[in-house]
Design an enzyme around this catalytic site. Structure first.
Site, PDB file in Angstrom:
ATOM      1  N   HIS A  44      42.237  25.933  -8.855  1.00 55.43           N
ATOM      2  CA  HIS A  44      42.323  26.506 -10.204  1.00 55.43           C
ATOM      3  C   HIS A  44      40.957  26.519 -10.882  1.00 55.43           C
ATOM      4  O   HIS A  44      40.737  25.796 -11.860  1.00 55.43           O
ATOM      5  CB  HIS A  44      43.342  25.732 -11.035  1.00 55.43           C
ATOM      6  CG  HIS A  44      44.748  25.917 -10.564  1.00 55.43           C
ATOM      7  ND1 HIS A  44      45.729  24.958 -10.686  1.00 55.43           N
ATOM      8  CD2 HIS A  44      45.342  26.982  -9.964  1.00 55.43           C
ATOM      9  CE1 HIS A  44      46.873  25.416 -10.191  1.00 55.43           C
ATOM     10  NE2 HIS A  44      46.652  26.636  -9.733  1.00 55.43           N
ATOM     11  N   HIS A 127      54.030  24.627 -12.883  1.00 57.79           N
ATOM     12  CA  HIS A 127      52.800  24.442 -12.104  1.00 57.79           C
ATOM     13  C   HIS A 127      53.092  24.717 -10.626  1.00 57.79           C
ATOM     14  O   HIS A 127      54.157  24.362 -10.118  1.00 57.79           O
ATOM     15  CB  HIS A 127      52.279  23.015 -12.299  1.00 57.79           C
ATOM     16  CG  HIS A 127      50.909  22.805 -11.733  1.00 57.79           C
ATOM     17  ND1 HIS A 127      50.695  22.620 -10.389  1.00 57.79           N
ATOM     18  CD2 HIS A 127      49.691  22.796 -12.303  1.00 57.79           C
ATOM     19  CE1 HIS A 127      49.387  22.482 -10.181  1.00 57.79           C
ATOM     20  NE2 HIS A 127      48.751  22.591 -11.319  1.00 57.79           N
ATOM     21  N   GLU A 129      52.026  23.416  -7.853  1.00 61.60           N
ATOM     22  CA  GLU A 129      52.328  22.254  -7.011  1.00 61.60           C
ATOM     23  C   GLU A 129      53.777  21.816  -7.218  1.00 61.60           C
ATOM     24  O   GLU A 129      54.481  21.477  -6.250  1.00 61.60           O
ATOM     25  CB  GLU A 129      51.370  21.100  -7.340  1.00 61.60           C
ATOM     26  CG  GLU A 129      51.620  19.883  -6.467  1.00 61.60           C
ATOM     27  CD  GLU A 129      50.752  18.690  -6.824  1.00 61.60           C
ATOM     28  OE1 GLU A 129      49.593  18.888  -7.231  1.00 61.60           O
ATOM     29  OE2 GLU A 129      51.244  17.558  -6.690  1.00 61.60           O
ATOM     30  N   SER A 225      43.654  24.438 -14.856  1.00 63.42           N
ATOM     31  CA  SER A 225      43.460  23.285 -13.970  1.00 63.42           C
ATOM     32  C   SER A 225      44.084  22.052 -14.602  1.00 63.42           C
ATOM     33  O   SER A 225      43.547  21.474 -15.555  1.00 63.42           O
ATOM     34  CB  SER A 225      41.968  23.064 -13.728  1.00 63.42           C
ATOM     35  OG  SER A 225      41.766  21.808 -13.128  1.00 63.42           O
ATOM     36  N   SER A 226      45.212  21.650 -14.066  1.00 60.63           N
ATOM     37  CA  SER A 226      45.971  20.541 -14.641  1.00 60.63           C
ATOM     38  C   SER A 226      45.120  19.273 -14.733  1.00 60.63           C
ATOM     39  O   SER A 226      45.046  18.624 -15.781  1.00 60.63           O
ATOM     40  CB  SER A 226      47.207  20.310 -13.776  1.00 60.63           C
ATOM     41  OG  SER A 226      47.879  19.155 -14.145  1.00 60.63           O
TER      42      SER A 226
HETATM   43  C1  2E4 Z   1      45.731  20.717  -5.407  1.00 62.84           C
HETATM   44  C2  2E4 Z   1      46.331  19.613  -5.917  1.00 62.84           C
HETATM   45  O1  2E4 Z   1      46.743  20.817  -9.853  1.00 62.84           O
HETATM   46  P1  2E4 Z   1      45.525  21.283 -10.609  1.00 62.84           P
HETATM   47  O2  2E4 Z   1      45.904  22.384 -11.589  1.00 62.84           O
HETATM   48  O3  2E4 Z   1      44.775  20.184 -11.232  1.00 62.84           O
HETATM   49  O4  2E4 Z   1      44.633  21.949  -9.474  1.00 62.84           O
HETATM   50  P2  2E4 Z   1      43.090  22.294  -9.393  1.00 62.84           P
HETATM   51  O5  2E4 Z   1      42.982  23.442  -8.453  1.00 62.84           O
HETATM   52  O6  2E4 Z   1      42.451  22.418 -10.712  1.00 62.84           O
HETATM   53  O7  2E4 Z   1      42.484  20.997  -8.716  1.00 62.84           O
HETATM   54  C3  2E4 Z   1      42.544  20.782  -7.355  1.00 62.84           C
HETATM   55  C4  2E4 Z   1      43.895  20.413  -6.870  1.00 62.84           C
HETATM   56  C5  2E4 Z   1      44.504  21.115  -5.891  1.00 62.84           C
HETATM   57  C6  2E4 Z   1      44.546  19.336  -7.380  1.00 62.84           C
HETATM   58  N1  2E4 Z   1      45.716  18.935  -6.883  1.00 62.84           N
END
Ligand code: 2E4
Ligand code: SF4
Length: 308
Positions: A44, A127, A129, A225-226
């Site tokens: 993200h 989300h 995930e 980005s969570s």
């Molecule tokens: C996969 C799992 O989940 P988030 O929105 O934080 O994802 P981001 O792509 O920002 O960070 C990497 C990631 C990928 C984190 N957890």
């Protein structure tokens, strides 16, 4: 007068799962040239996505946008079994960039559902995930986002309940939700160590350290980005003004009015170079690193891209 200070949180920026996911797309582009289709944003971050698009990656929302027989990369956030089945049915070659720590949560979901438990997933609705993890046992999994959700929760058998979490949640908020779950379901079972991953935990610890001393916190990361958003919220909960910025161009000069100490961090999907650009813009501030952990973890690549 002494120079104003930048407290640089460490660890920050790319985690091992993100490095791996980007590396997979990079290697496919090197080996095969574009277009390489990727389902959803590989991670993200707008800068990562734009950079890979320039090299020939094509980001799609769903598999019906991928031509029959083509190669498709699954993003770091993981996919539900339904998406895997659809890819197989379509004859697509899948290269899976799901972070191994997300895959571990999927395996737990399957295990808990197979033993007949209701699976309570703590996470954020919508989300990617969460959608992937929910898809492992859709009839048996319920999503909770808050203590209020736990209070309203009803399950078929309160003695057979397990929990899981999204990997990027706030550690402190999740502890509260988990405490409510344990109070409601004393027989609650779950992973031996929490599913919130090492990188999420470390970045939160480092931001907590700098936010305690800073007048302002800047977190580099994209709005979807969570884990990056959680860092901003953590600083704000500590009473420190904080902003999420995609890059240096989003810093508003008035944010820095009267600020003598600024904390800087970056979410797990934000490239380190973007942080360097923030530091250059703040120069000649006195940059001090606040390191709360050292990360050495690396994940192996899928066989399809292991050799360059
Ligand atoms: C996969 C799992 O989940 P988030 O929105 O934080 O994802 P981001 O792509 O920002 O960070 C990497 C990631 C990928 C984190 N957890
Ligand atoms: Fe994997 Fe954690 Fe990075 Fe997500 S934040 S990609 S779970 S290491």
């Amino acid at each position: 007068m002494a120079l104003p200070v930048v407290l640089l949180a460490s660890p920050r920026s790319f985690c091992a799962g993100v490095e791996r996911a980007i590396d997979i797309v990079d290697r496919l582009l090197d080996q095969r040239g574009g277009p390489i289709h990727v389902r959803k944003q590989i991670v993200h971050n707008t800068h990562v996505v734009v950079g890979l698009e320039a090299r020939g990656a094509v980001f799609v929302d769903e598999l019906d946008e991928v031509p029959d027989g083509a190669t498709v990369v699954f993003s770091a956030h993981g996919v539900s079994p339904a998406v895997r089945e659809e890819a197989a049915r379509r004859g697509l070659e899948v290269v899976d960039a799901t972070c191994p720590l997300v895959t571990k949560v999927h395996a737990e979901a399957k295990r808990y559902a197979t033993r007949g438990d209701t699976v309570v997933l703590i996470g954020h609705d919508g989300h990617e995930e969460v959608e992937g993890t929910l898809g492992e046992a859709p009839g048996q999994t319920v999503l909770v986002e808050s203590v209020a959700d736990v209070e309203a929760l009803e399950v078929p058998d309160p003695t057979r309940v397990s929990y899981l979490t999204q990997t990027t949640l706030a550690v402190d908020e999740t502890a509260e939700v988990l405490a409510a779950l344990r109070a409601k379901f004393p027989a609650l079972r779950g992973p031996s160590s929490a599913d919130i991953c090492y990188a999420t935990t470390n970045r939160q610890d480092a931001v907590r350290e700098v936010a305690g001393e800073a007048d302002l916190v800047l977190v580099v990361g994209s709005a979807n980005s969570s884990n990056s958003v959680r860092l901003v919220e953590l600083a704000r909960r500590m009473g420190t003004p904080a902003h999420l910025i995609d890059d240096v161009s989003e810093i508003r000069p008035e944010w820095l009015d009267g600020v003598r100490v600024v904390g800087v961090s970056a979410g797990a999907s934000a490239p380190p170079q973007l942080v360097d650009e923030v530091l250059e813009a703040l120069s000649p501030w006195d940059v001090q690193v606040r390191e709360t952990a050292r990360e050495t973890i690396q994940f192996t690549l899928p066989a399809a891209v292991r050799r360059r």
